[in-house]
Design a protein around this motif. Structure first.
Motif, PDB file in Angstrom:
ATOM      1  N   ILE A 131       0.946  -1.166   0.092  1.00  0.00           N
ATOM      2  CA  ILE A 131      -0.011  -0.046   0.017  1.00  0.00           C
ATOM      3  C   ILE A 131       0.842   1.217  -0.001  1.00  0.00           C
ATOM      4  O   ILE A 131       1.576   1.606   0.900  1.00  0.00           O
ATOM      5  N   LEU A 132       0.872   2.016  -1.044  1.00  0.00           N
ATOM      6  CA  LEU A 132       1.586   3.081  -1.180  1.00  0.00           C
ATOM      7  C   LEU A 132       0.677   4.573  -0.793  1.00  0.00           C
ATOM      8  O   LEU A 132      -0.437   4.371  -1.308  1.00  0.00           O
ATOM      9  N   PHE A 133       1.125   5.389  -0.219  1.00  0.00           N
ATOM     10  CA  PHE A 133       0.231   6.531  -0.038  1.00  0.00           C
ATOM     11  C   PHE A 133       1.246   7.886   0.149  1.00  0.00           C
ATOM     12  O   PHE A 133       2.375   7.541   0.877  1.00  0.00           O
ATOM     13  N   SER A 169       0.978   1.580   5.594  1.00  0.00           N
ATOM     14  CA  SER A 169       1.350   2.080   4.148  1.00  0.00           C
ATOM     15  C   SER A 169       2.935   2.334   4.383  1.00  0.00           C
ATOM     16  O   SER A 169       3.485   2.538   5.358  1.00  0.00           O
ATOM     17  N   ILE A 170       3.333   2.234   2.986  1.00  0.00           N
ATOM     18  CA  ILE A 170       4.654   2.941   2.690  1.00  0.00           C
ATOM     19  C   ILE A 170       4.331   4.305   2.059  1.00  0.00           C
ATOM     20  O   ILE A 170       3.456   4.577   1.313  1.00  0.00           O
ATOM     21  N   VAL A 171       4.913   5.147   2.744  1.00  0.00           N
ATOM     22  CA  VAL A 171       4.649   6.566   2.790  1.00  0.00           C
ATOM     23  C   VAL A 171       5.668   7.114   1.913  1.00  0.00           C
ATOM     24  O   VAL A 171       6.801   6.934   2.173  1.00  0.00           O
ATOM     25  N   HIS A 172       5.270   7.934   0.757  1.00  0.00           N
ATOM     26  CA  HIS A 172       6.324   8.390  -0.084  1.00  0.00           C
ATOM     27  C   HIS A 172       6.272  10.007  -0.172  1.00  0.00           C
ATOM     28  O   HIS A 172       5.196  10.369   0.065  1.00  0.00           O
ATOM     29  N   THR A 173       7.237  10.625  -0.787  1.00  0.00           N
ATOM     30  CA  THR A 173       7.446  12.015  -0.796  1.00  0.00           C
ATOM     31  C   THR A 173       8.186  12.420  -2.157  1.00  0.00           C
ATOM     32  O   THR A 173       8.862  11.598  -2.560  1.00  0.00           O
ATOM     33  N   GLY A 174       7.938  13.664  -2.443  1.00  0.00           N
ATOM     34  CA  GLY A 174       8.652  14.029  -3.728  1.00  0.00           C
ATOM     35  C   GLY A 174       8.378  13.322  -4.989  1.00  0.00           C
ATOM     36  O   GLY A 174       9.215  13.259  -5.864  1.00  0.00           O
ATOM     37  N   ALA A 175       7.030  13.075  -5.157  1.00  0.00           N
ATOM     38  CA  ALA A 175       6.516  12.227  -6.405  1.00  0.00           C
ATOM     39  C   ALA A 175       6.596  13.299  -7.573  1.00  0.00           C
ATOM     40  O   ALA A 175       6.248  14.210  -7.550  1.00  0.00           O
ATOM     41  N   VAL A 193      -4.566  -2.899 -14.298  1.00  0.00           N
ATOM     42  CA  VAL A 193      -4.534  -1.828 -13.642  1.00  0.00           C
ATOM     43  C   VAL A 193      -5.934  -1.474 -13.342  1.00  0.00           C
ATOM     44  O   VAL A 193      -6.739  -1.525 -14.353  1.00  0.00           O
ATOM     45  N   GLY A 194      -6.320  -1.317 -12.377  1.00  0.00           N
ATOM     46  CA  GLY A 194      -7.818  -0.978 -11.900  1.00  0.00           C
ATOM     47  C   GLY A 194      -8.289   0.407 -12.431  1.00  0.00           C
ATOM     48  O   GLY A 194      -7.306   1.128 -12.506  1.00  0.00           O
ATOM     49  N   GLY A 195      -9.341   0.534 -12.791  1.00  0.00           N
ATOM     50  CA  GLY A 195     -10.033   1.563 -13.284  1.00  0.00           C
ATOM     51  C   GLY A 195      -9.840   2.977 -12.608  1.00  0.00           C
ATOM     52  O   GLY A 195      -9.967   4.132 -13.237  1.00  0.00           O
ATOM     53  N   HIS A 196      -9.668   2.844 -11.308  1.00  0.00           N
ATOM     54  CA  HIS A 196      -9.376   4.189 -10.375  1.00  0.00           C
ATOM     55  C   HIS A 196      -7.993   4.458  -9.980  1.00  0.00           C
ATOM     56  O   HIS A 196      -7.683   4.997  -9.332  1.00  0.00           O
ATOM     57  N   ALA A 197      -7.286   3.367 -10.320  1.00  0.00           N
ATOM     58  CA  ALA A 197      -5.651   3.455  -9.961  1.00  0.00           C
ATOM     59  C   ALA A 197      -4.927   4.510 -10.250  1.00  0.00           C
ATOM     60  O   ALA A 197      -4.376   5.273  -9.542  1.00  0.00           O
ATOM     61  N   MET A 198      -5.153   5.023 -11.542  1.00  0.00           N
ATOM     62  CA  MET A 198      -4.507   6.340 -11.833  1.00  0.00           C
ATOM     63  C   MET A 198      -4.821   7.427 -11.381  1.00  0.00           C
ATOM     64  O   MET A 198      -4.164   8.334 -10.877  1.00  0.00           O
ATOM     65  N   THR A 199      -6.190   7.773 -11.147  1.00  0.00           N
ATOM     66  CA  THR A 199      -6.710   8.866 -10.405  1.00  0.00           C
ATOM     67  C   THR A 199      -6.326   8.793  -9.033  1.00  0.00           C
ATOM     68  O   THR A 199      -6.061   9.961  -8.419  1.00  0.00           O
ATOM     69  N   ASN A 200      -6.313   7.961  -8.099  1.00  0.00           N
ATOM     70  CA  ASN A 200      -5.767   7.654  -6.784  1.00  0.00           C
ATOM     71  C   ASN A 200      -4.352   8.050  -6.797  1.00  0.00           C
ATOM     72  O   ASN A 200      -3.815   8.810  -5.856  1.00  0.00           O
ATOM     73  N   LEU A 201      -3.594   7.543  -7.601  1.00  0.00           N
ATOM     74  CA  LEU A 201      -2.163   7.659  -7.870  1.00  0.00           C
ATOM     75  C   LEU A 201      -1.744   9.417  -7.952  1.00  0.00           C
ATOM     76  O   LEU A 201      -0.787   9.910  -7.371  1.00  0.00           O
ATOM     77  N   ILE A 202      -2.460   9.914  -9.004  1.00  0.00           N
ATOM     78  CA  ILE A 202      -2.456  11.315  -9.186  1.00  0.00           C
ATOM     79  C   ILE A 202      -2.788  11.944  -8.046  1.00  0.00           C
ATOM     80  O   ILE A 202      -2.082  13.057  -7.638  1.00  0.00           O
ATOM     81  N   HIS A 224      -1.724   7.307  -3.843  1.00  0.00           N
ATOM     82  CA  HIS A 224      -2.177   6.113  -3.216  1.00  0.00           C
ATOM     83  C   HIS A 224      -2.611   5.207  -4.451  1.00  0.00           C
ATOM     84  O   HIS A 224      -3.012   5.214  -5.325  1.00  0.00           O
ATOM     85  N   ILE A 225      -1.947   3.815  -4.027  1.00  0.00           N
ATOM     86  CA  ILE A 225      -2.147   2.798  -4.853  1.00  0.00           C
ATOM     87  C   ILE A 225      -1.994   1.331  -4.222  1.00  0.00           C
ATOM     88  O   ILE A 225      -1.142   1.527  -3.410  1.00  0.00           O
ATOM     89  N   VAL A 226      -2.859   0.552  -4.341  1.00  0.00           N
ATOM     90  CA  VAL A 226      -2.468  -0.904  -3.867  1.00  0.00           C
ATOM     91  C   VAL A 226      -2.057  -1.786  -5.058  1.00  0.00           C
ATOM     92  O   VAL A 226      -2.465  -1.794  -5.959  1.00  0.00           O
TER      93      VAL A 226
END
Length: 123
Positions: free
Chosen positions: A27-29, A41-47, A72-81, A85-87
């Motif tokens: 789980i990325l957030f 979660s794996i929390v990230h910064t500076g994307a 790739v799920g239908g909402h994966a890109m929206t969540n990532l942007i 967040h992506i699982v």
């Protein structure tokens, strides 16, 4: 030559993230992460900005290992942007693909170190 589609740096590994990783779920957030999800979660910064939508055949690079994107799920890109967040599910072909998830195949996930890079690379 491959093109980096998205890249970020690990800022924090939640206390229970290792258990999720052992189960093949990552789980990325992006920071800031909702407190309720911080522990798993794996929390990230500076994307970086996402240069194009992810698609099967692209490569997910995590903790020094490479994984092939299968679905790739239908909402994966929206969540990532929107949330960073992506699982991700590794080596789970029978897992129902949730709208915000991505399925990948490759080596078993390892718990990453803070400061490591995560990226998606075009096929």
């Amino acid at each position: 030559m491959s093109t980096t589609l998205w890249t970020t740096t690990i800022a924090q590994v939640g206390g229970e993230a290792g258990e999720m990783i052992d189960a093949g779920v990552l789980i990325l957030f992006g920071d800031p992460v909702p407190q309720a999800l911080a522990d798993i979660s794996i929390v990230h910064t500076g994307a970086s900005a996402v240069s194009r939508a992810l698609q099967p055949g692209d490569v997910f690079e995590f903790a020094g290992r490479s994984y092939t994107v299968d679905e790739v799920g239908g909402h994966a890109m929206t969540n990532l942007i929107d949330l960073g967040h992506i699982v991700l599910y590794v080596n789970q072909p029978d897992q129902k693909l949730l709208p915000g998830a991505i399925k990948v195949t490759g080596p078993v996930f390892d718990v990453p170190a803070v400061g490591e890079t995560i990226s998606f690379v075009g096929a």
